[in-house]
Scaffold this motif. Sequence first.
Motif, PDB file in Angstrom:
ATOM      1  N   PRO A   1      59.516  55.168  43.348  1.00 29.17           N
ATOM      2  CA  PRO A   1      60.453  55.801  43.748  1.00 29.17           C
ATOM      3  C   PRO A   1      60.595  57.372  43.962  1.00 29.17           C
ATOM      4  CG  PRO A   1      60.887  54.149  42.179  1.00 29.17           C
ATOM      5  CD  PRO A   1      59.481  54.355  42.442  1.00 29.17           C
ATOM      6  N   GLU A   2      59.753  58.116  43.295  1.00 24.05           N
ATOM      7  CA  GLU A   2      59.701  59.655  43.302  1.00 24.05           C
ATOM      8  C   GLU A   2      59.038  59.958  44.812  1.00 24.05           C
ATOM      9  OE1 GLU A   2      56.184  58.547  40.472  1.00 24.05           O
ATOM     10  OE2 GLU A   2      58.359  57.579  40.790  1.00 24.05           O
ATOM     11  N   LYS A   3      58.849  59.276  45.371  1.00 24.73           N
ATOM     12  CA  LYS A   3      58.082  59.602  46.875  1.00 24.73           C
ATOM     13  C   LYS A   3      59.501  59.933  47.857  1.00 24.73           C
ATOM     14  CE  LYS A   3      53.685  59.104  47.109  1.00 24.73           C
ATOM     15  NZ  LYS A   3      52.705  60.002  47.660  1.00 24.73           N
ATOM     16  N   TYR A   4      60.710  59.346  47.298  1.00 27.80           N
ATOM     17  CA  TYR A   4      61.767  59.348  48.213  1.00 27.80           C
ATOM     18  C   TYR A   4      62.844  60.249  47.247  1.00 27.80           C
ATOM     19  CZ  TYR A   4      59.386  55.409  50.123  1.00 27.80           C
ATOM     20  OH  TYR A   4      58.562  54.540  50.543  1.00 27.80           O
ATOM     21  N   ASP A   5      62.540  61.011  46.481  1.00 25.64           N
ATOM     22  CA  ASP A   5      63.433  61.727  45.477  1.00 25.64           C
ATOM     23  C   ASP A   5      64.385  62.590  46.405  1.00 25.64           C
ATOM     24  OD1 ASP A   5      64.043  62.362  42.775  1.00 25.64           O
ATOM     25  OD2 ASP A   5      63.635  64.394  43.683  1.00 25.64           O
ATOM     26  N   TYR A   6      63.852  63.478  47.417  1.00 27.55           N
ATOM     27  CA  TYR A   6      64.571  64.434  48.194  1.00 27.55           C
ATOM     28  C   TYR A   6      65.790  63.503  48.883  1.00 27.55           C
ATOM     29  CZ  TYR A   6      66.061  67.635  51.840  1.00 27.55           C
ATOM     30  OH  TYR A   6      66.730  68.171  52.647  1.00 27.55           O
ATOM     31  N   VAL A   7      65.323  62.494  49.466  1.00 28.24           N
ATOM     32  CA  VAL A   7      66.254  61.765  50.497  1.00 28.24           C
ATOM     33  C   VAL A   7      67.255  60.955  49.240  1.00 28.24           C
ATOM     34  CG1 VAL A   7      66.483  59.908  52.040  1.00 28.24           C
ATOM     35  CG2 VAL A   7      64.655  61.361  52.419  1.00 28.24           C
ATOM     36  N   LEU A   8      66.863  60.393  48.314  1.00 28.28           N
ATOM     37  CA  LEU A   8      68.061  59.736  47.644  1.00 28.28           C
ATOM     38  C   LEU A   8      68.791  60.592  46.833  1.00 28.28           C
ATOM     39  CD1 LEU A   8      65.766  56.809  46.060  1.00 28.28           C
ATOM     40  CD2 LEU A   8      66.833  57.006  48.321  1.00 28.28           C
TER      41      LEU A   8
ATOM     42  N   ILE B   1      59.537  60.348  55.912  1.00 26.45           N
ATOM     43  CA  ILE B   1      60.694  60.237  55.186  1.00 26.45           C
ATOM     44  C   ILE B   1      60.242  60.362  53.547  1.00 26.45           C
ATOM     45  CG2 ILE B   1      59.993  57.557  54.592  1.00 26.45           C
ATOM     46  CD1 ILE B   1      63.744  59.273  55.418  1.00 26.45           C
ATOM     47  N   GLN B   2      59.161  60.564  53.096  1.00 27.65           N
ATOM     48  CA  GLN B   2      58.681  60.970  51.853  1.00 27.65           C
ATOM     49  C   GLN B   2      58.395  62.439  51.752  1.00 27.65           C
ATOM     50  OE1 GLN B   2      55.135  58.804  51.178  1.00 27.65           O
ATOM     51  NE2 GLN B   2      56.179  56.688  51.198  1.00 27.65           N
ATOM     52  N   GLY B   3      58.679  63.117  52.662  1.00 26.38           N
ATOM     53  CA  GLY B   3      58.759  64.612  52.385  1.00 26.38           C
ATOM     54  C   GLY B   3      59.703  65.091  51.357  1.00 26.38           C
ATOM     55  N   GLN B   4      59.183  66.077  50.806  1.00 28.94           N
ATOM     56  CA  GLN B   4      60.272  66.740  49.653  1.00 28.94           C
ATOM     57  C   GLN B   4      60.962  68.218  49.703  1.00 28.94           C
ATOM     58  OE1 GLN B   4      60.977  64.792  46.915  1.00 28.94           O
ATOM     59  NE2 GLN B   4      59.790  63.094  48.086  1.00 28.94           N
TER      60      GLN B   4
ATOM     61  N   ALA C   1      63.500  66.205  56.345  1.00 35.69           N
ATOM     62  CA  ALA C   1      64.677  67.011  56.501  1.00 35.69           C
ATOM     63  C   ALA C   1      65.217  66.298  57.789  1.00 35.69           C
ATOM     64  CB  ALA C   1      64.632  68.686  56.536  1.00 35.69           C
ATOM     65  N   GLY C   2      64.588  66.152  59.047  1.00 33.40           N
ATOM     66  CA  GLY C   2      65.152  65.678  60.110  1.00 33.40           C
ATOM     67  C   GLY C   2      65.776  64.400  60.020  1.00 33.40           C
ATOM     68  N   TYR C   3      65.612  63.529  58.845  1.00 31.11           N
ATOM     69  CA  TYR C   3      66.127  62.489  59.057  1.00 31.11           C
ATOM     70  C   TYR C   3      67.454  62.341  58.245  1.00 31.11           C
ATOM     71  CZ  TYR C   3      62.156  59.581  60.290  1.00 31.11           C
ATOM     72  OH  TYR C   3      61.015  59.143  60.868  1.00 31.11           O
ATOM     73  N   VAL C   4      67.736  63.266  57.215  1.00 32.09           N
ATOM     74  CA  VAL C   4      68.783  62.888  56.035  1.00 32.09           C
ATOM     75  C   VAL C   4      70.144  63.000  56.745  1.00 32.09           C
ATOM     76  CG1 VAL C   4      67.283  63.527  54.030  1.00 32.09           C
ATOM     77  CG2 VAL C   4      68.217  65.479  55.081  1.00 32.09           C
ATOM     78  N   GLY C   5      70.442  64.023  57.626  1.00 35.99           N
ATOM     79  CA  GLY C   5      71.898  64.144  58.355  1.00 35.99           C
ATOM     80  C   GLY C   5      72.023  62.883  58.887  1.00 35.99           C
ATOM     81  N   TYR C   6      71.387  62.217  59.694  1.00 32.17           N
ATOM     82  CA  TYR C   6      71.822  61.091  60.320  1.00 32.17           C
ATOM     83  C   TYR C   6      71.817  59.785  59.234  1.00 32.17           C
ATOM     84  CZ  TYR C   6      71.685  63.477  64.747  1.00 32.17           C
ATOM     85  OH  TYR C   6      72.046  64.436  65.824  1.00 32.17           O
ATOM     86  N   LEU C   7      71.078  59.820  58.413  1.00 29.66           N
ATOM     87  CA  LEU C   7      71.084  58.644  57.478  1.00 29.66           C
ATOM     88  C   LEU C   7      72.594  58.868  56.715  1.00 29.66           C
ATOM     89  CD1 LEU C   7      67.751  58.572  55.494  1.00 29.66           C
ATOM     90  CD2 LEU C   7      68.504  57.565  57.709  1.00 29.66           C
TER      91      LEU C   7
ATOM     92  N   GLY D   1      50.062  60.276  57.251  1.00 26.57           N
ATOM     93  CA  GLY D   1      51.145  59.834  58.046  1.00 26.57           C
ATOM     94  C   GLY D   1      52.504  60.820  57.944  1.00 26.57           C
ATOM     95  N   CYS D   2      52.186  61.904  57.523  1.00 26.63           N
ATOM     96  CA  CYS D   2      53.605  62.759  57.321  1.00 26.63           C
ATOM     97  C   CYS D   2      53.312  64.157  58.131  1.00 26.63           C
ATOM     98  CB  CYS D   2      53.936  63.276  55.916  1.00 26.63           C
ATOM     99  SG  CYS D   2      55.179  64.129  55.847  1.00 26.63           S
TER     100      CYS D   2
END
Length: 261
Positions: free
Chosen positions: A30-37, A196-199, A214-220, A208-209
Motif C-alpha cells: 500500500p505504501e507504494k500509493y501513499d501519495y495518491v491515497l 501512479i506509484q510516484g511520491q 502528480a499528473g494523475y491525481v487531479g482527474y482521479l 516503469g515510472c
Amino acid sequence: HPFDYYLPVRDAADAPMPLLVWGNGSWAAPEKYDYVLRHIASWGFVVVVSHDNRAADGGSLLDAVEHALAASRGDPSSPLAGRIDPARIGVAGHSQGAGGAMNALMAAGGRLRTAIAVNLPSQKLCAAGDCERIPLDIPTGTGVLLVTGSKDGISPPNQPGPTDPPHQSVRAYYDAVPPGRVKAMGALVGADHNDIQGQPECPWLSFGCERGAAGYVGYLVAWLAWQLQDNVQAGPAYFAPGDGRMARDVDWADVASDIGR
C-alpha cells in the motif's frame, strides 16, 4: 488481509463521507500509493486499502467494503466509526488492482457507484478468470474511468486492430462498456505503467515510472468528487472531446468520453 486507512482530519461537525477502496498492483505494498491515497483522502474521502497482492478477482476489495461498513456502523472504537456514507462507495486500483476494481464493481450488484481503473492490463497478460468479463457486466447507471500512460506497453492506450482475446488496450475495454453506463478514458502523456506509484516523482531507478503520479491525481479526485460527492463542477472535466477539460489538456492523449452537456 490487514487494511490501511487514509482519513481526513476529523471535524466535530463531520458528516459521513464517501468510501473509496483501493486495489494494489502485483507485488506492490500500500505504501507504494501513499501519495495518491493521501491526496484523495484530503478531499473528503475515507480510503481503505488492503495488503492483498492478489486483488485481481475483486474479492478482497469487496471484503474491504464490508469491513469498512461494519466498522462504521458497529464499532465505536474504530477510527471509521460513523464516518462512512453507505450510499456513496467506489473502488479503484492499479494494474491487477484495476482489474479487481472492475470485477468488484461487476460483482457488487449495484452497491458500488463507480470504478477507476489505472493501467488495466491487456487481456493477454491477465491470469485465467481475471479479465474475461471486463467490462461486459458493469451494472447500469454506474460510471467507469479508465486511465493509463502513453508509454505503457502492459496497458496500451490503443491497439492496431482485431485481436484474440479482443481487449488488448484501454480503448478496447472502453469501447466494450455496455450502453447506459457513464464512461471516460485517457492516457497521461509520457507516463509508463507504474507512474501512479510516484511520491509524487519517480523514485531513482524505478521500473516503469517516467514522470510520477502528480499528473494523475487531479482527474482521479475530480471523477470521485463528481461520482461520489455529486460535485457538478467536477463532471465537465470529462465531457466529450472538444468540450471537456481533459480532452483539451496537453498532458493527456487518446481521451474519449460518452459524457455530454
